[in-house]
Write a protein that holds these residues in place. Structure first.
Motif, mmCIF file in Angstrom:
data_model
loop_
_atom_site.group_PDB
_atom_site.id
_atom_site.type_symbol
_atom_site.label_atom_id
_atom_site.label_comp_id
_atom_site.label_asym_id
_atom_site.label_seq_id
_atom_site.Cartn_x
_atom_site.Cartn_y
_atom_site.Cartn_z
ATOM 1 N N GLU A 1 1.091 -1.227 0.047
ATOM 2 C CA GLU A 1 -0.083 -0.034 0.042
ATOM 3 C C GLU A 1 1.084 1.528 0.271
ATOM 4 O OE1 GLU A 1 -2.951 2.423 0.020
ATOM 5 O OE2 GLU A 1 -3.125 0.286 -0.403
ATOM 6 N N LEU A 2 1.916 1.585 0.691
ATOM 7 C CA LEU A 2 2.990 2.038 0.685
ATOM 8 C C LEU A 2 3.411 2.926 -0.728
ATOM 9 C CD1 LEU A 2 4.357 4.461 2.568
ATOM 10 C CD2 LEU A 2 6.159 2.616 3.023
ATOM 11 N N ARG A 3 3.789 1.410 -1.275
ATOM 12 C CA ARG A 3 4.582 1.967 -2.556
ATOM 13 C C ARG A 3 3.797 2.512 -3.496
ATOM 14 N NH1 ARG A 3 7.093 -3.929 -4.833
ATOM 15 N NH2 ARG A 3 5.337 -3.751 -3.747
ATOM 16 N N SER A 4 1.501 1.911 -3.419
ATOM 17 C CA SER A 4 1.138 1.980 -4.090
ATOM 18 C C SER A 4 0.857 3.723 -3.907
ATOM 19 C CB SER A 4 0.215 1.086 -3.633
ATOM 20 O OG SER A 4 -1.257 2.108 -4.222
ATOM 21 N N GLN A 5 1.161 4.086 -3.049
ATOM 22 C CA GLN A 5 0.455 4.929 -2.404
ATOM 23 C C GLN A 5 1.835 6.483 -3.226
ATOM 24 O OE1 GLN A 5 -0.812 6.814 0.975
ATOM 25 N NE2 GLN A 5 -2.480 5.683 1.082
ATOM 26 N N ALA A 6 2.636 5.974 -2.755
ATOM 27 C CA ALA A 6 3.980 6.724 -3.356
ATOM 28 C C ALA A 6 4.185 7.075 -4.915
ATOM 29 C CB ALA A 6 4.907 5.977 -2.850
ATOM 30 N N GLN A 7 3.929 5.403 -5.102
ATOM 31 C CA GLN A 7 3.788 5.300 -6.873
ATOM 32 C C GLN A 7 2.675 6.436 -7.646
ATOM 33 O OE1 GLN A 7 3.704 1.345 -7.969
ATOM 34 N NE2 GLN A 7 6.367 0.942 -8.240
ATOM 35 N N SER A 8 1.459 6.377 -7.533
ATOM 36 C CA SER A 8 0.885 7.036 -7.318
ATOM 37 C C SER A 8 0.966 8.664 -7.436
ATOM 38 C CB SER A 8 -1.373 6.817 -6.984
ATOM 39 O OG SER A 8 -0.636 6.967 -6.050
ATOM 40 N N SER A 9 1.500 9.252 -6.406
ATOM 41 C CA SER A 9 1.815 10.494 -6.549
ATOM 42 C C SER A 9 2.815 10.941 -7.364
ATOM 43 C CB SER A 9 2.650 10.817 -5.011
ATOM 44 O OG SER A 9 3.224 9.803 -4.483
ATOM 45 N N SER B 1 5.055 11.799 0.813
ATOM 46 C CA SER B 1 5.441 11.678 1.768
ATOM 47 C C SER B 1 4.802 10.714 2.962
ATOM 48 C CB SER B 1 5.391 13.388 2.618
ATOM 49 O OG SER B 1 3.736 13.936 3.446
ATOM 50 N N ALA B 2 4.295 10.073 2.253
ATOM 51 C CA ALA B 2 3.403 9.036 2.987
ATOM 52 C C ALA B 2 5.005 8.303 3.654
ATOM 53 C CB ALA B 2 3.065 7.741 2.099
ATOM 54 N N PRO B 3 6.349 7.864 2.904
ATOM 55 C CA PRO B 3 7.232 6.897 3.424
ATOM 56 C C PRO B 3 8.061 7.767 5.162
ATOM 57 C CG PRO B 3 7.567 6.978 1.774
ATOM 58 C CD PRO B 3 6.064 7.418 1.646
ATOM 59 N N THR B 4 7.889 9.262 4.485
ATOM 60 C CA THR B 4 8.496 9.997 5.199
ATOM 61 C C THR B 4 7.282 10.207 7.010
ATOM 62 O OG1 THR B 4 9.361 10.806 3.649
ATOM 63 C CG2 THR B 4 9.241 12.065 5.992
ATOM 64 N N ASN B 5 5.942 10.304 6.468
ATOM 65 C CA ASN B 5 5.391 10.355 7.570
ATOM 66 C C ASN B 5 4.878 8.660 8.712
ATOM 67 O OD1 ASN B 5 4.815 13.017 7.399
ATOM 68 N ND2 ASN B 5 3.245 12.950 6.129
ATOM 69 N N CYS B 6 5.194 8.277 7.260
ATOM 70 C CA CYS B 6 5.565 6.559 8.186
ATOM 71 C C CYS B 6 6.454 5.947 9.773
ATOM 72 C CB CYS B 6 5.187 5.547 7.460
ATOM 73 S SG CYS B 6 3.515 5.374 7.042
ATOM 74 N N LEU B 7 7.553 6.446 8.550
ATOM 75 C CA LEU B 7 8.901 6.852 9.868
ATOM 76 C C LEU B 7 8.883 8.193 10.641
ATOM 77 C CD1 LEU B 7 11.562 5.162 8.983
ATOM 78 C CD2 LEU B 7 12.666 7.334 7.810
ATOM 79 N N LYS B 8 8.104 8.845 10.605
ATOM 80 C CA LYS B 8 8.426 9.583 11.937
ATOM 81 C C LYS B 8 7.811 8.894 12.859
ATOM 82 C CE LYS B 8 8.515 14.304 9.543
ATOM 83 N NZ LYS B 8 7.122 14.439 8.726
ATOM 84 N N PHE B 9 6.124 8.453 12.546
ATOM 85 C CA PHE B 9 5.396 7.563 13.588
ATOM 86 C C PHE B 9 6.872 6.702 14.391
ATOM 87 C CE2 PHE B 9 2.190 4.625 14.587
ATOM 88 C CZ PHE B 9 1.549 5.333 15.470
ATOM 89 N N LEU B 10 7.401 5.919 13.433
ATOM 90 C CA LEU B 10 7.654 4.548 14.006
ATOM 91 C C LEU B 10 9.079 4.925 14.896
ATOM 92 C CD1 LEU B 10 7.830 2.230 10.453
ATOM 93 C CD2 LEU B 10 6.882 1.734 12.504
ATOM 94 N N LEU B 11 9.764 6.360 14.480
ATOM 95 C CA LEU B 11 10.995 6.739 15.698
ATOM 96 C C LEU B 11 10.389 7.429 16.982
ATOM 97 C CD1 LEU B 11 12.727 9.773 12.979
ATOM 98 C CD2 LEU B 11 13.392 7.715 14.389
ATOM 99 N N GLU B 12 8.485 7.549 16.683
ATOM 100 C CA GLU B 12 8.997 8.693 17.745
ATOM 101 C C GLU B 12 8.127 7.370 18.216
ATOM 102 O OE1 GLU B 12 4.883 10.653 17.732
ATOM 103 O OE2 GLU B 12 5.665 11.849 16.353
#
Length: 186
Positions: free
Chosen positions: A95-103, A120-131
């Motif tokens: 799903e992450l790849r799909s959203q990044a490719q569609s953008s 920016s979905a991968p970056t936002n997910c990464l921020k969440f995981l870093l938290e």
């Protein structure tokens, strides 16, 4: 509804908060339906898949660290849990790849603005995981699950790698790891 800091984010992962409020009678008869994304800047579908991937990975890490060797029944159960974790992680990454490719494939300016969150979905997910990783009140298994998913995102997203390599974030990550290492040594 009010949230405070990362402790509530842990609750989102652990207990499924962030769902629509229902009466206690309705909770017993109907599943809770998420009304907002627990991951800022990410749509609900992707956020739900991320939370599920974290949950299943945490469960696998927890069970695998407690398993006794040479027990075929436990090995079978552990393998089932591992397969669920792999499936949940794969669904999230797809799903992450799909959203990044569609953008990235959208050419018009208005569509590009709409898909800015997807880019920016991968970056936002990464921020969440870093938290999750940075909160030392989270369990070891939860932080480890977040770290595994963080690695998967970094392997697949150049935007996420650029975000971490931006200096400040990299220093923050190193200090998180050093802090965890210091608390485990003591």
């Amino acid at each position: 509804r009010h949230r405070q800091g990362l402790g509530d984010r842990d609750a989102v992962v652990e207990e499924g908060t962030g769902m629509a409020a229902m009466s206690s009678k309705a909770v017993a008869t109907a599943p809770l339906v998420p009304t907002e994304s627990p991951v800022p800047g990410v749509n609900l579908t992707l956020a739900s898949l991320l939370v599920e991937a974290i949950k299943t990975r945490r469960k696998y890490i927890s069970k695998s660290s407690n398993s006794l060797p040479n027990d075929d029944e436990k090995d079978s159960i552990l393998k089932t849990i591992e397969n669920k974790a792999i499936d949940a992680t794969t669904a999230f990454l797809n799903e992450l790849r799909s959203q990044a490719q569609s953008s990235s494939s959208t050419a018009s300016a208005s569509a590009s603005r709409r898909n800015k969150n997807a880019a920016s979905a991968p970056t936002n997910c990464l921020k969440f995981l870093l938290e999750i990783i940075s909160n030392d009140s989270n369990s070891f298994h939860l932080r480890r699950a977040a770290l595994v998913l963080m690695r998967e995102i970094l392997q697949r997203s150049s935007d996420a790698r650029a975000y971490v390599a931006s200096g400040e974030i990299l220093l923050e990550f190193v200090s998180i790891v050093e802090g965890i290492q210091d608390t485990e040594v003591c």
